[in-house]
Design a protein around this motif. Structure first.
Motif, mmCIF file in Angstrom:
data_model
loop_
_atom_site.group_PDB
_atom_site.id
_atom_site.type_symbol
_atom_site.label_atom_id
_atom_site.label_comp_id
_atom_site.label_asym_id
_atom_site.label_seq_id
_atom_site.Cartn_x
_atom_site.Cartn_y
_atom_site.Cartn_z
ATOM 1 N N LEU A 36 45.773 31.284 38.005
ATOM 2 C CA LEU A 36 45.328 29.907 37.797
ATOM 3 C C LEU A 36 44.024 29.940 37.010
ATOM 4 C CD1 LEU A 36 45.940 28.707 41.465
ATOM 5 C CD2 LEU A 36 47.422 28.315 39.482
ATOM 6 N N PRO A 37 43.604 28.809 36.461
ATOM 7 C CA PRO A 37 42.322 28.815 35.745
ATOM 8 C C PRO A 37 41.195 29.273 36.672
ATOM 9 C CG PRO A 37 43.522 26.788 35.296
ATOM 10 C CD PRO A 37 44.268 27.502 36.391
ATOM 11 N N PRO A 38 40.326 30.145 36.179
ATOM 12 C CA PRO A 38 39.232 30.634 37.020
ATOM 13 C C PRO A 38 38.231 29.522 37.320
ATOM 14 C CG PRO A 38 38.924 31.356 34.771
ATOM 15 C CD PRO A 38 40.270 30.689 34.827
ATOM 16 N N LEU A 39 37.539 29.692 38.406
ATOM 17 C CA LEU A 39 36.518 28.740 38.834
ATOM 18 C C LEU A 39 35.151 29.271 38.413
ATOM 19 C CD1 LEU A 39 35.321 26.437 40.559
ATOM 20 C CD2 LEU A 39 35.764 27.831 42.566
ATOM 21 N N GLN A 40 34.451 28.511 37.583
ATOM 22 C CA GLN A 40 33.083 28.867 37.207
ATOM 23 C C GLN A 40 32.189 28.468 38.372
ATOM 24 O OE1 GLN A 40 32.360 30.513 34.330
ATOM 25 N NE2 GLN A 40 34.549 30.457 33.899
ATOM 26 N N ARG A 41 31.533 29.426 38.976
ATOM 27 C CA ARG A 41 30.750 29.151 40.180
ATOM 28 C C ARG A 41 29.487 28.366 39.848
ATOM 29 N NH1 ARG A 41 30.499 34.080 44.181
ATOM 30 N NH2 ARG A 41 29.873 32.375 45.526
ATOM 31 N N LYS A 42 29.211 27.389 40.693
ATOM 32 C CA LYS A 42 27.991 26.581 40.577
ATOM 33 C C LYS A 42 27.252 26.600 41.906
ATOM 34 C CE LYS A 42 29.005 24.916 36.451
ATOM 35 N NZ LYS A 42 28.453 25.477 35.283
ATOM 36 N N SER A 43 27.914 26.095 42.946
ATOM 37 C CA SER A 43 27.344 26.046 44.290
ATOM 38 C C SER A 43 28.499 26.130 45.270
ATOM 39 C CB SER A 43 26.585 24.731 44.505
ATOM 40 O OG SER A 43 27.497 23.636 44.514
ATOM 41 N N PHE A 44 28.195 26.431 46.511
ATOM 42 C CA PHE A 44 29.254 26.503 47.515
ATOM 43 C C PHE A 44 29.989 25.171 47.599
ATOM 44 C CE2 PHE A 44 30.945 25.940 51.777
ATOM 45 C CZ PHE A 44 31.752 27.067 51.882
ATOM 46 N N GLU A 45 29.250 24.076 47.587
ATOM 47 C CA GLU A 45 29.856 22.751 47.724
ATOM 48 C C GLU A 45 30.816 22.453 46.573
ATOM 49 O OE1 GLU A 45 26.544 23.409 48.113
ATOM 50 O OE2 GLU A 45 26.613 23.265 50.303
ATOM 51 N N ARG A 46 30.410 22.793 45.351
ATOM 52 C CA ARG A 46 31.290 22.553 44.206
ATOM 53 C C ARG A 46 32.495 23.490 44.253
ATOM 54 N NH1 ARG A 46 32.692 24.769 39.654
ATOM 55 N NH2 ARG A 46 33.460 23.514 37.955
ATOM 56 N N ASP A 47 32.255 24.766 44.564
ATOM 57 C CA ASP A 47 33.367 25.714 44.697
ATOM 58 C C ASP A 47 34.370 25.186 45.715
ATOM 59 O OD1 ASP A 47 31.806 27.305 43.031
ATOM 60 O OD2 ASP A 47 31.425 28.852 44.543
ATOM 61 N N GLY A 117 37.808 43.851 28.235
ATOM 62 C CA GLY A 117 36.683 43.160 27.609
ATOM 63 C C GLY A 117 36.708 41.650 27.747
ATOM 64 N N ASP A 118 37.650 41.107 28.494
ATOM 65 C CA ASP A 118 37.745 39.652 28.650
ATOM 66 C C ASP A 118 36.511 39.102 29.351
ATOM 67 O OD1 ASP A 118 39.271 37.019 28.845
ATOM 68 O OD2 ASP A 118 38.825 37.437 30.952
ATOM 69 N N ARG A 119 35.967 38.030 28.830
ATOM 70 C CA ARG A 119 34.828 37.352 29.452
ATOM 71 C C ARG A 119 35.154 35.888 29.748
ATOM 72 N NH1 ARG A 119 31.409 41.063 30.631
ATOM 73 N NH2 ARG A 119 30.463 42.357 29.063
ATOM 74 N N SER A 120 36.410 35.499 29.547
ATOM 75 C CA SER A 120 36.804 34.098 29.721
ATOM 76 C C SER A 120 37.137 33.752 31.169
ATOM 77 C CB SER A 120 38.028 33.793 28.859
ATOM 78 O OG SER A 120 39.173 34.454 29.388
ATOM 79 N N GLY A 121 37.383 34.769 31.980
ATOM 80 C CA GLY A 121 37.814 34.536 33.351
ATOM 81 C C GLY A 121 39.290 34.821 33.562
ATOM 82 N N GLN A 122 40.037 34.996 32.455
ATOM 83 C CA GLN A 122 41.458 35.323 32.596
ATOM 84 C C GLN A 122 41.643 36.608 33.388
ATOM 85 O OE1 GLN A 122 42.683 35.317 28.389
ATOM 86 N NE2 GLN A 122 44.260 33.856 29.010
ATOM 87 N N LEU A 123 40.769 37.574 33.152
ATOM 88 C CA LEU A 123 40.855 38.849 33.859
ATOM 89 C C LEU A 123 40.648 38.647 35.359
ATOM 90 C CD1 LEU A 123 41.109 41.914 33.931
ATOM 91 C CD2 LEU A 123 38.675 42.055 33.346
#
Length: 161
Positions: A36-47, A117-123
């Protein structure tokens, strides 16, 4: 500790990281595992809000969290931290939890999906998919989080993609 192959169910797998959480899900029969699309972490509440959406929309029945054990299957400091974070998420989502050894999962995912080398989160999400496939094959069974959800010392260290 020998793990028992769990009964299939709709699951959400998390490959925890400092910047992102890789996500993968499976259908209720455990036949199809999808990154699934990766989650960019911000805060516990947003996660938590994003994970709640996934859990509701996918009718998730449990969480799988990968723990970075060392090559001998022993817990690392990071594994202890991720275990606590996984338990916190599972409690907040009111879902049972399974912890699996994620040793080398990112490397295996990079090889399998050609994502070096992926940095998009797909990995990260590809690694989460491998963790979920591993859980479907080998377990362990889900545990409610009010019970110690198999401490790091009891994670099946024979595995690790």
């Amino acid at each position: 500790m020998t793990a028992t192959k769990p009964s299939p169910k709709s699951m959400l797998s998390l490959d925890l990281g400092k910047r992102r959480i890789g996500l993968a899900g499976c259908d209720p029969l455990g036949i199809t595992v999808s990154p699934l699309p990766p989650l960019q972490r911000k805060s516990f509440e947003r996660d938590l809000k994003v994970l709640q959406w996934h859990c509701t929309s996918r009718k998730v029945e449990g969480l799988v969290v990968g723990l970075p054990l060392d090559a001998k299957g022993l817990p690392t400091d990071q594994a202890r931290h991720y275990e606590r974070y996984g338990q916190r998420l599972a409690r907040a989502l009111k879902l049972p939890l399974a912890l699996v050894n994620e040793h080398s999962s990112s490397w295996a995912a990079a090889e399998r999906y050609n994502l070096q080398g992926d940095r998009s989160g797909q990995l990260d999400s590809a690694a989460a998919a491998l963790l979920l496939e591993q859980w479907l094959r080998e377990g362990p069974e889900l545990k409610p989080v009010h019970v110690a959800a198999h401490p790091v010392s009891q994670v099946n260290s024979d595995s690790g993609s």
